[in-house]
Design an enzyme around this catalytic site. Structure first.
Site, PDB file in Angstrom:
ATOM      1  N   GLY A  93      97.890  21.628  66.519  1.00  0.00           N
ATOM      2  CA  GLY A  93      96.919  22.287  67.375  1.00  0.00           C
ATOM      3  C   GLY A  93      97.177  21.989  68.851  1.00  0.00           C
ATOM      4  CG  ASP A 385     108.058  28.458  64.938  1.00  0.00           C
ATOM      5  OD1 ASP A 385     107.256  29.264  65.437  1.00  0.00           O
ATOM      6  OD2 ASP A 385     108.020  27.228  65.133  1.00  0.00           O
TER       7      ASP A 385
END
Length: 472
Positions: A93, A385
């Site tokens: 996060g 990614d």
């Protein structure tokens, strides 16, 4: 961090444990609370039987503020789970739930269908290890504090300290795992959390042999590690995969100060916005797979920042989790305290993210400190990614200047290339072919192969040689 600072931290942690009346030598009945935490009923939507136990509950890491972390512990599917390793998994996060991601959509056994039922993940990592998921830091998932300002004052340092206190108290609740081989894993921003907690455990173990944690190693995937090299790799990956123009690539490298993560210059921010527009409506976490089309007007919301893509990313698996973990009957079975549950459970807490207090520009110094200790350290990367791409990880590893033990080569699964790997003195790198930011989500079988090799401390599998008799 200087040794004197670590001594102060350890003094505070041990003092906290003393104040909390944790008597390590003479614990009365740790199994009483353990049994209370056991999930004895089938989860809502669970239409299959399981042969393993699992537990969920809370551990308070600061009594004064009632700062409390929520955990979900899933034992290994084995007749004697204590004979199998124990993995603590942390998502990033910062501010995202390991239960939402690691358990529910990556490698946990309980995965969620669109209709709210569960299915048993055939590539769950608890086939080979015990898995401990925690919602960390405070304010993430079901973790809470009675002091609301705690949510606005999280940072790397306090997260590591809270996680260490959590572990020390968790092992008191589950003493049968004290001697079990212990590993830590994580992805994305947990590229900070994992080595920082590992470093603190090593310091703790050296300060006191009593209550030491049997840490054997750690692994991180698509990890934020070093701002300069991470950022350099992001821009190169976007250009090499054809997502941004030559001109934008040149100006990003020219105008963006690679040392300024949180506060890019005005000219750099302008280029980041241009790059964002050029990317288009793709899933930046997995550039070759379509996003979840929840509605005709859905569009991924992104803000490019130097060093990482900051995203409100809504894959369908995440939507299923949001619906499922907000169900009262689910929360009841998982022992969520109704007096402290969030008004709405979310996969990530934006308040935690936007108010993060401390984030060092690099954790490579921790790698340099821990590699000589003999810990098993692996870094892995899905190669589709663009948020923290394989190029970033390779630049970062190169900055460590480690001697090569086994050169770059392909590794295999059933005769097909699963990815590529290189082994260094003290560190192993594994690239997973076709995987995005969450490797077990996109390549679950390959991720399980990777995890098994990590636990065993063996090289990734090679191509089986053809039998001489097979051709006749």
């Amino acid at each position: 961090m200087a040794n004197s600072e670590w001594s102060q931290i350890l003094f505070i942690i041990l003092g906290t444990l003393f104040i909390c009346n944790i008597n390590f030598a003479f614990a009365t009945d740790p199994f009483l609370q353990q049994n209370k935490d056991r999930v004895n009923e089938a989860l809502p939507g669970q239409n299959f039987n399981i042969n393993f136990k699992h537990y969920s509950g809370y551990i308070t890491v600061n009594e004064d503020a009632d700062r409390t972390l929520f955990y979900w512990f899933i034992e290994a599917d084995h007749v004697d789970p204590t004979s199998k390793p124990l993995l603590l998994w942390l998502n990033g996060g910062p501010g995202c739930s390991s239960i939402a991601y690691g358990e529910a959509e990556e490698f946990g056994p309980f995965h969620i269908n669109s209709n709210g039922t569960l299915y048993l993940n055939p590539y769950s990592w608890n086939q080979v290890a015990n898995i401990l998921y925690i919602d960390s830091p405070i304010g993430v998932g079901f973790s809470y504090s009675k002091n609301s300002s705690d949510i606005l004052n999280s940072g790397d340092k306090r997260t590591a300290e809270d996680n260490l206190i959590f572990l020390l108290k968790w092992f008191e609740r589950f003493p049968q795992y004290k001697e079990t081989e212990f590993y830590i894993g994580g992805e994305s921003y947990a590229g900070h959390f994992v080595p920082q907690l590992s470093q603190l455990i090593v310091k703790h173990n050296s300060a006191t042999k009593q209550n030491s944690i049997n840490l054997k190693g750690y692994m991180v995937g698509n990890a934020l590690t070093d701002d300069f090299n991470d950022q350099l790799g992001i821009f190169q990956f976007m250009w090499a995969t054809g997502m941004i123009s030559d001109q934008t690539f040149k100006l990003l490298n020219l105008l963006c100060d690679f040392q300024s993560v949180e506060h890019p210059s005005q000219s750099c921010q302008k280029m980041l916005d241009i790059a964002d527009d050029e990317l288009g409506n793709i899933d930046p976490y997995s550039i070759f797979t379509p996003p979840c089309h929840g509605s005709a007007n859905q569009r991924l919301k992104r803000t490019l920042s130097v060093g990482r893509l900051r995203s409100v990313y809504d894959p369908c698996t995440e939507k299923h989790s949001t619906i499922y973990f907000n169900r009262p009957e689910v929360q009841k079975i998982l022992h969520v305290d109704p007096d402290h549950k969030p008004a709405k459970w979310e996969t990530c807490n934006d308040d935690v993210f936007s108010n993060w207090k401390d984030s060092p520009r690099t954790v490579l110094d921790i790698y340099r400190e821990l590699i000589p200790t003999g810990l098993r350290i692996w870094m892995f990367s899905g190669n589709t990614d663009s948020v923290l791409p394989v190029t970033s990880t390779r630049y970062t590893i190169a900055a460590l200047k480690l001697p090569t033990v086994s050169p770059w080569r392909a590794w295999y699964d059933d005769g097909e290339v699963g990815g590529w790997t290189q082994e260094y003195a003290g560190l192993t790198f594994v690239n997973v072919r076709g995987a995005g930011h969450e490797v077990p989500l996109h390549r679950p079988k390959l991720a399980l192969i990777l995890f098994k090799a990590f636990l065993a401390g063996t090289s990734m599998p090679t191509l089986e040689p053809l039998s001489l008799t097979a051709a006749y």
